[in-house]
Design a protein around this motif. Structure first.
Motif, mmCIF file in Angstrom:
data_model
loop_
_atom_site.group_PDB
_atom_site.id
_atom_site.type_symbol
_atom_site.label_atom_id
_atom_site.label_comp_id
_atom_site.label_asym_id
_atom_site.label_seq_id
_atom_site.Cartn_x
_atom_site.Cartn_y
_atom_site.Cartn_z
ATOM 1 N N ALA A 1 -50.391 102.522 10.472
ATOM 2 C CA ALA A 1 -50.223 103.979 10.543
ATOM 3 C C ALA A 1 -50.359 104.472 11.979
ATOM 4 N N TRP B 1 -46.063 90.896 2.198
ATOM 5 C CA TRP B 1 -44.812 91.266 1.522
ATOM 6 C C TRP B 1 -44.317 92.616 2.006
ATOM 7 N N ALA C 1 -56.488 107.706 11.989
ATOM 8 C CA ALA C 1 -55.800 106.729 11.123
ATOM 9 C C ALA C 1 -56.724 105.544 10.847
ATOM 10 N N GLU D 1 -52.872 104.299 5.034
ATOM 11 C CA GLU D 1 -52.313 104.040 3.695
ATOM 12 C C GLU D 1 -52.903 104.930 2.616
ATOM 13 N N ALA E 1 -48.306 98.609 3.763
ATOM 14 C CA ALA E 1 -48.016 98.786 5.189
ATOM 15 C C ALA E 1 -46.904 99.814 5.399
HETATM 16 C C1 LIG Z 1 -55.361 90.592 1.814
HETATM 17 C C2 LIG Z 1 -54.420 91.749 1.947
HETATM 18 C C3 LIG Z 1 -53.121 91.651 1.457
HETATM 19 C C4 LIG Z 1 -52.252 92.718 1.590
HETATM 20 N N1 LIG Z 1 -50.956 92.562 1.157
HETATM 21 C C5 LIG Z 1 -50.063 93.540 1.410
HETATM 22 C C6 LIG Z 1 -48.675 93.303 1.201
HETATM 23 O O1 LIG Z 1 -48.272 92.199 0.816
HETATM 24 N N2 LIG Z 1 -47.810 94.319 1.477
HETATM 25 C C7 LIG Z 1 -48.233 95.529 1.951
HETATM 26 O O2 LIG Z 1 -47.395 96.415 2.203
HETATM 27 N N3 LIG Z 1 -49.556 95.771 2.185
HETATM 28 C C8 LIG Z 1 -50.466 94.804 1.939
HETATM 29 N N4 LIG Z 1 -51.767 94.991 2.258
HETATM 30 C C9 LIG Z 1 -52.212 96.321 2.683
HETATM 31 C C10 LIG Z 1 -51.813 96.674 4.120
HETATM 32 O O3 LIG Z 1 -52.198 95.614 4.981
HETATM 33 C C11 LIG Z 1 -52.555 97.957 4.504
HETATM 34 O O4 LIG Z 1 -52.296 98.975 3.541
HETATM 35 C C12 LIG Z 1 -52.112 98.503 5.862
HETATM 36 O O5 LIG Z 1 -52.039 97.482 6.825
HETATM 37 C C13 LIG Z 1 -53.109 99.589 6.287
HETATM 38 O O6 LIG Z 1 -52.723 100.151 7.529
HETATM 39 P P1 LIG Z 1 -53.562 101.379 8.091
HETATM 40 O O7 LIG Z 1 -52.988 101.689 9.425
HETATM 41 O O8 LIG Z 1 -53.653 102.466 7.083
HETATM 42 O O9 LIG Z 1 -55.058 100.832 8.237
HETATM 43 P P2 LIG Z 1 -55.656 99.659 9.147
HETATM 44 O O10 LIG Z 1 -54.680 98.563 9.291
HETATM 45 O O11 LIG Z 1 -56.971 99.332 8.586
HETATM 46 O O12 LIG Z 1 -55.807 100.335 10.572
HETATM 47 C C14 LIG Z 1 -56.940 101.076 10.940
HETATM 48 C C15 LIG Z 1 -57.376 100.629 12.311
HETATM 49 O O13 LIG Z 1 -58.520 101.378 12.703
HETATM 50 C C16 LIG Z 1 -59.383 100.524 13.426
HETATM 51 N N5 LIG Z 1 -60.710 101.119 13.436
HETATM 52 C C17 LIG Z 1 -61.642 101.137 12.457
HETATM 53 N N6 LIG Z 1 -62.707 101.851 12.841
HETATM 54 C C18 LIG Z 1 -62.459 102.291 14.089
HETATM 55 C C19 LIG Z 1 -63.157 103.114 15.011
HETATM 56 N N7 LIG Z 1 -64.351 103.629 14.719
HETATM 57 N N8 LIG Z 1 -62.604 103.376 16.219
HETATM 58 C C20 LIG Z 1 -61.377 102.877 16.545
HETATM 59 N N9 LIG Z 1 -60.649 102.110 15.694
HETATM 60 C C21 LIG Z 1 -61.188 101.840 14.486
HETATM 61 C C22 LIG Z 1 -59.279 99.213 12.695
HETATM 62 O O14 LIG Z 1 -59.682 98.130 13.490
HETATM 63 C C23 LIG Z 1 -57.784 99.169 12.348
HETATM 64 O O15 LIG Z 1 -57.035 98.484 13.341
HETATM 65 C C24 LIG Z 1 -52.669 93.922 2.187
HETATM 66 C C25 LIG Z 1 -53.956 94.030 2.711
HETATM 67 C C26 LIG Z 1 -54.819 92.944 2.608
HETATM 68 C C27 LIG Z 1 -56.189 93.048 3.216
#
Ligand SMILES: Cc1cc2nc3c(=O)[nH]c(=O)nc-3n(C[C@H](O)[C@H](O)[C@H](O)COP(=O)(O)OP(=O)(O)OC[C@H]3O[C@@H](n4cnc5c(N)ncnc54)[C@H](O)[C@@H]3O)c2cc1C
Length: 413
Positions: free
Chosen positions: A16, A60, A223, A381, A391
């Motif tokens: 995100a 995926w 995010a 997400e 993702a």
């Molecule tokens: C095992 C597993 C399998 C999955 N399989 C799938 C799949 O097959 N297909 C799919 O679409 N999705 C899948 N997902 C879900 C997908 O990976 C997530 O929904 C998506 O990556 C989330 O993105 P985001 O940006 O919302 O959050 P995140 O990726 O969690 O990003 C948030 C960021 O904030 C950072 N952060 C946290 N706290 C702080 C802070 N205080 N200060 C600064 N930075 C901070 C973190 O390090 C992170 O980099 C899977 C997830 C897992 C764990």
């Protein structure tokens, strides 16, 4: 302009945050991505083991026919594999689970989903209430839901489950989804290893306090995973109780993947599957020979995964080993070795795998996503009503937040 002074600061460099920062950067905004880890991608995380790019987080490209990461991966010249996933369109391998029994299970699972669709028109309730008492497939229905949601059925909102939208077109890239997402963030102005502690929004300009000092900015996009907002690891001054409440209604469930190497793998068809057990929720799904590789990708979810994390990485392998020996016999032990795992529940910057809504809390996704004072915006997400836990859902919320930033009148200095 001071080098700690920005137009927009994006907190969190996952799918995100990267999508948001890329949009803003390309639109010419002076923007900074603040990421706690030493890498971008967050829960999108590819690591190479035994020469294979393994996705320890998302793997995926769900809803690939409308997934914006597909075009990005194509621009990056990634190699797509469009083999349907082992959970779709074909039965599991019959070991310990004859095809006739599998058909009974699929019928029971489809009947469960039909009850879910009907129940979504009524007041919300826990999904466990949709199980038929003493149906022999209740355990495996629970296991499937724990992989999908990271939660157990009694924790899950029926309305939220039914809101999830998917086209059932699922692709992968050989080089990894995590690598693709992180590469989309390459060359963005980013501060890595920088933990955000507080967003102070008392004054005309926002102050972001971090482990590397304070940044001043006109607007910010938050995010981060919901756990960090719910328990105020990231604080707002003044506090935003509505955001804390919304995030608390959308906790992160747990799903962990364990990769196991497999000798003499050719005995099994590529991209096939077995279940560890078919009579309980505490069981793993075993994806055999993903991409044809000599590996097994083990998927474990819900309270079973939380419990195993207490025992550390070894507990996952011991669990998987014991289930695999139960299916293939004790001699199978010689053919498998642990290769890679990431414990997402223990990971302090994730604290789980993906969000689910507690019963009665499906509406919190929109509440979490709503901007504050036209200068504080939210993505991730959990903010997606229909594509949460993915993702591409995370990507869409990042782009929406960036567009909100661009549409908002820039505050006057
Ligand atoms: C095992 C597993 C399998 C999955 N399989 C799938 C799949 O097959 N297909 C799919 O679409 N999705 C899948 N997902 C879900 C997908 O990976 C997530 O929904 C998506 O990556 C989330 O993105 P985001 O940006 O919302 O959050 P995140 O990726 O969690 O990003 C948030 C960021 O904030 C950072 N952060 C946290 N706290 C702080 C802070 N205080 N200060 C600064 N930075 C901070 C973190 O390090 C992170 O980099 C899977 C997830 C897992 C764990």
């Amino acid at each position: 302009m001071a080098d700690n002074d920005y137009e927009v600061v994006v907190l969190g460099g996952g799918a995100a945050g990267i999508a948001a920062a890329r949009r803003l950067h390309d639109a010419g905004r002076r923007c900074l991505l603040v990421e706690a880890r030493g890498r971008l991608g967050g829960r999108a995380f590819t690591e190479t083991h035994a020469g294979y790019a393994l996705d320890l987080g998302c793997g995926w490209f769900h809803s690939a026919d409308r997934n914006p990461w597909v075009a990005i991966a194509e621009r990056q010249r990634r190699s797509f594999d469009k083999t349907p996933p082992p959970w779709a369109q074909r039965p599991s391998l019959p070991y310990g689970f004859p095809i006739e029994r599998q058909r009974e299970f699929i019928d029971a699972l489809n009947a469960f989903f039909a009850r879910q669709a009907a129940a979504a028109k009524e007041p919300d309730r826990p999904a466990s209430e949709l199980l038929e008492p003493s149906n022999r497939w209740n355990g495996l229905i629970g296991a499937i839901n724990s992989y999908i949601s990271g939660g157990d059925l009694d924790q899950l909102s029926v309305h939220d489950l039914e809101n999830y939208d998917a086209t059932n077109v699922n692709w992968r890239v050989v080089e990894g989804y995590g690598a693709t997402i992180a590469a989309h963030g390459a060359n963005l102005p980013a501060e890595l290893g920088c933990i955000a502690h507080r967003v102070d929004h008392r004054d005309k300009r926002l102050k972001i306090e971090t482990s590397k000092g304070a940044f001043v900015t006109d607007q910010a996009i938050v995010a981060l995973p919901t756990a960090h907002i719910a328990d105020e690891t990231l604080k707002f001054t003044p506090a935003l109780p509505g955001k804390i409440e919304a995030a608390a209604g959308l906790p992160l469930g747990l799903a962990d993947k364990l990769f196991v190497s497999l000798d003499d793998a050719d005995e099994f068809p590529s991209d096939s599957r077995v279940f560890g057990r078919n009579d309980r929720a505490e069981t793993g799904a075993y994806h055999v020979r993903p991409f044809g590789r000599p590996l097994i990708e083990v998927y474990l979810g819900g309270s079973n995964a939380w419990h195993l994390e207490e025992g550390g990485e070894r507990a996952f392998f011991d669990f998987a080993r014991s289930e695999l020996l139960g299916i293939f016999g004790n001699r199978f032990a010689k053919r498998i070795r642990p290769l890679a795992i990431h414990l997402w529940g223990r990971d302090q910057f994730a604290r789980g795998s993906y969000s689910y809504a507690r019963p009665g809390k499906a509406g919190e996704r929109a509440r979490l996503a709503a901007p504050v004072d036209n200068r504080l915006f939210f993505a991730g997400e959990a903010c997606s009503t229909h594509d949460y836990s993915t993702a591409h859902g995370a990507y869409a919320t990042g782009v929406i937040a960036a567009d909100e930033v661009l549409a908002a009148r820039k505050p006057r200095p």
